[in-house]
Write a protein that holds these residues in place. Structure first.
Motif, PDB file in Angstrom:
ATOM      1  N   UNK A  46     -38.789  20.131  24.037  1.00 37.16           N
ATOM      2  CA  UNK A  46     -38.313  18.769  24.308  1.00 37.16           C
ATOM      3  C   UNK A  46     -37.728  18.695  25.709  1.00 37.16           C
ATOM      4  N   UNK A  47     -38.201  17.748  26.485  1.00 32.13           N
ATOM      5  CA  UNK A  47     -37.635  17.426  27.793  1.00 32.13           C
ATOM      6  C   UNK A  47     -37.603  15.906  27.894  1.00 32.13           C
ATOM      7  N   UNK A  48     -36.415  15.340  27.796  1.00 30.92           N
ATOM      8  CA  UNK A  48     -36.299  13.887  27.829  1.00 30.92           C
ATOM      9  C   UNK A  48     -37.117  13.257  26.714  1.00 30.92           C
ATOM     10  N   UNK A  49     -37.986  12.327  27.085  1.00 25.90           N
ATOM     11  CA  UNK A  49     -38.818  11.647  26.081  1.00 25.90           C
ATOM     12  C   UNK A  49     -40.213  12.266  25.972  1.00 25.90           C
ATOM     13  N   UNK A  50     -40.301  13.554  26.297  1.00 28.42           N
ATOM     14  CA  UNK A  50     -41.582  14.273  26.213  1.00 28.42           C
ATOM     15  C   UNK A  50     -41.480  15.416  25.213  1.00 28.42           C
ATOM     16  N   UNK A  51     -42.453  15.475  24.321  1.00 23.80           N
ATOM     17  CA  UNK A  51     -42.584  16.597  23.396  1.00 23.80           C
ATOM     18  C   UNK A  51     -43.726  17.448  23.946  1.00 23.80           C
ATOM     19  N   UNK A  52     -43.409  18.677  24.318  1.00 26.33           N
ATOM     20  CA  UNK A  52     -44.391  19.548  24.956  1.00 26.33           C
ATOM     21  C   UNK A  52     -44.937  20.544  23.945  1.00 26.33           C
ATOM     22  N   UNK A  53     -46.256  20.680  23.939  1.00 24.58           N
ATOM     23  CA  UNK A  53     -46.941  21.530  22.964  1.00 24.58           C
ATOM     24  C   UNK A  53     -48.131  22.212  23.620  1.00 24.58           C
ATOM     25  N   UNK A  54     -48.648  23.213  22.929  1.00 26.92           N
ATOM     26  CA  UNK A  54     -49.938  23.813  23.260  1.00 26.92           C
ATOM     27  C   UNK A  54     -50.839  23.623  22.046  1.00 26.92           C
ATOM     28  N   UNK A  55     -52.081  23.978  22.184  1.00 28.86           N
ATOM     29  CA  UNK A  55     -53.026  23.860  21.062  1.00 28.86           C
ATOM     30  C   UNK A  55     -52.596  24.731  19.887  1.00 28.86           C
ATOM     31  N   UNK A  56     -51.894  25.847  20.161  1.00 26.91           N
ATOM     32  CA  UNK A  56     -51.472  26.745  19.087  1.00 26.91           C
ATOM     33  C   UNK A  56     -50.103  26.385  18.501  1.00 26.91           C
ATOM     34  N   UNK A  57     -49.499  25.282  18.944  1.00 28.64           N
ATOM     35  CA  UNK A  57     -48.205  24.856  18.403  1.00 28.64           C
ATOM     36  C   UNK A  57     -48.382  24.414  16.954  1.00 28.64           C
ATOM     37  N   UNK A  58     -47.562  24.925  16.047  1.00 29.13           N
ATOM     38  CA  UNK A  58     -47.630  24.476  14.655  1.00 29.13           C
ATOM     39  C   UNK A  58     -47.228  22.999  14.529  1.00 29.13           C
ATOM     40  N   UNK A  59     -47.911  22.278  13.662  1.00 29.50           N
ATOM     41  CA  UNK A  59     -47.586  20.873  13.416  1.00 29.50           C
ATOM     42  C   UNK A  59     -46.133  20.749  12.964  1.00 29.50           C
ATOM     43  N   UNK A  60     -45.670  21.672  12.106  1.00 30.30           N
ATOM     44  CA  UNK A  60     -44.289  21.576  11.614  1.00 30.30           C
ATOM     45  C   UNK A  60     -43.295  21.673  12.765  1.00 30.30           C
ATOM     46  N   UNK A  61     -43.589  22.478  13.772  1.00 29.50           N
ATOM     47  CA  UNK A  61     -42.705  22.630  14.920  1.00 29.50           C
ATOM     48  C   UNK A  61     -42.650  21.330  15.722  1.00 29.50           C
ATOM     49  N   UNK A  62     -43.810  20.719  15.949  1.00 25.79           N
ATOM     50  CA  UNK A  62     -43.858  19.457  16.687  1.00 25.79           C
ATOM     51  C   UNK A  62     -43.083  18.365  15.946  1.00 25.79           C
ATOM     52  N   UNK A  63     -43.270  18.268  14.635  1.00 28.81           N
ATOM     53  CA  UNK A  63     -42.553  17.246  13.870  1.00 28.81           C
ATOM     54  C   UNK A  63     -41.054  17.544  13.775  1.00 28.81           C
ATOM     55  N   UNK A  64     -40.696  18.816  13.739  1.00 30.76           N
ATOM     56  CA  UNK A  64     -39.280  19.176  13.705  1.00 30.76           C
ATOM     57  C   UNK A  64     -38.588  18.749  15.002  1.00 30.76           C
ATOM     58  N   UNK A  65     -39.185  19.087  16.142  1.00 33.35           N
ATOM     59  CA  UNK A  65     -38.575  18.719  17.419  1.00 33.35           C
ATOM     60  C   UNK A  65     -38.590  17.208  17.615  1.00 33.35           C
ATOM     61  N   UNK A  66     -39.651  16.535  17.176  1.00 31.65           N
ATOM     62  CA  UNK A  66     -39.686  15.073  17.246  1.00 31.65           C
ATOM     63  C   UNK A  66     -38.560  14.475  16.409  1.00 31.65           C
ATOM     64  N   UNK A  67     -38.287  15.066  15.263  1.00 30.47           N
ATOM     65  CA  UNK A  67     -37.212  14.580  14.400  1.00 30.47           C
ATOM     66  C   UNK A  67     -35.850  14.783  15.053  1.00 30.47           C
ATOM     67  N   UNK A  68     -35.690  15.863  15.814  1.00 28.39           N
ATOM     68  CA  UNK A  68     -34.454  16.032  16.590  1.00 28.39           C
ATOM     69  C   UNK A  68     -34.294  14.860  17.559  1.00 28.39           C
ATOM     70  N   UNK A  69     -35.372  14.496  18.244  1.00 33.63           N
ATOM     71  CA  UNK A  69     -35.332  13.389  19.202  1.00 33.63           C
ATOM     72  C   UNK A  69     -34.881  12.103  18.509  1.00 33.63           C
ATOM     73  N   UNK A  70     -35.401  11.848  17.328  1.00 28.33           N
ATOM     74  CA  UNK A  70     -35.063  10.638  16.577  1.00 28.33           C
ATOM     75  C   UNK A  70     -33.600  10.670  16.134  1.00 28.33           C
ATOM     76  N   UNK A  71     -33.138  11.811  15.669  1.00 29.49           N
ATOM     77  CA  UNK A  71     -31.811  11.915  15.057  1.00 29.49           C
ATOM     78  C   UNK A  71     -30.659  12.007  16.059  1.00 29.49           C
TER      79      UNK A  71
END
Length: 184
Positions: A46-71
Motif C-alpha cells: 500500500x502506498x497512498x491510494x495505490x495497491x501494488x501487486x505482482x502476478x504472483x500476489x495472493x488474492x487474499x493478500x490484495x483484499x486484506x491490504x485493500x480492507x486496511x485502506x477502507x478501515x
C-alpha cells in the motif's frame, strides 16, 4: 492446495472492485520487490491510494491490504506508506471485510477466501477462518457497522472509514409493560 493468485484471472475483477473505494491497482513486474509491502515477497503493498501487486500476489493478500485502506481513518490514508497501522480490533475488522469483499469477486467468494486464509496460516481462536467468521467475529462486524462500512444487509457499503458514525451503547430490548393490559 495452493492459494488463488492474481495471475489466475483475478486482476481485472479486483481492479474494478477496488475502484469502488478509490483505490488503484498497480502491477509490478515479476521478480521485482513490491513497494509498500509490509511482509515483502509476493504480498500486496500500500502506498497512498495505490495497491501494488505482482502476478504472483495472493488474492487474499490484495483484499486484506485493500480492507486496511477502507478501515483506516482519512488522516492515516493520507500518510499511507507500507504500514497500515491500526489496533487489534481494526485488524479483526479488516479480516472480516476481506471475507465480505471476496463475495464481491464473481467466482471467488467467502468459501475460497476461508480456505486460502487457512492455507496461508491466518490464525483464529476457533481454529479456522470460517469458524471465526461464523462464531466469533461479532466484534469485527460491530466495528465495521459503527463506522458505517457495511450496508443494511451486512455487505460492503462502498464507503471509506470517516470515523465513528454510530456510538456503541448497550443493546436495548423493548419489552412490553406487563402492567399495561394493552401492551400484552
Amino acid at each position: 492446495m495452493s492459494v488463488a493468485r492474481l495471475r489466475d484471472g483475478w486482476t481485472a475483477p479486483l481492479s474494478r472492485l477496488l475502484r469502488r473505494y478509490g483505490l488503484h491497482l498497480e502491477q509490478i513486474p515479476g521478480g521485482q520487490p513490491i513497494p509498500g509491502s509490509y511482509w515483502g515477497d509476493e504480498e500486496a503493498g500500500l502506498l497512498g491510494d495505490r495497491l501494488l501487486v505482482r502476478a504472483d500476489t495472493p488474492v487474499h493478500s490484495a483484499l486484506h491490504e485493500a480492507s486496511h485502506f477502507v478501515c483506516m481513518t482519512e488522516d492515516r490514508r493520507q500518510d499511507l506508506e507500507t504500514d497500515a497501522g491500526g489496533d487489534y480490533d481494526e485488524e479483526n475488522a479488516v479480516c472480516y471485510l476481506q471475507i465480505l469483499l471476496a463475495d464481491e469477486l464473481p467466482g471467488f467468494g467467502r468459501e475460497r477466501m476461508w480456505s486460502d486464509m487457512d492455507a496461508w496460516g491466518y490464525t483464529f481462536r476457533l481454529g479456522s477462518a470460517r469458524g471465526w467468521f461464523d462464531h466469533d467475529a461479532g466484534d469485527a462486524r460491530e466495528w465495521l457497522n459503527r463506522r458505517d462500512l457495511l450496508d443494511q444487509a451486512g455487505r460492503p457499503g462502498w464507503r471509506l472509514n470517516a470515523g465513528l458514525a454510530k456510538q456503541a451503547g448497550p443493546v436495548q430490548q423493548v419489552m412490553p409493560n406487563r402492567s399495561d393490559p394493552e401492551a400484552a
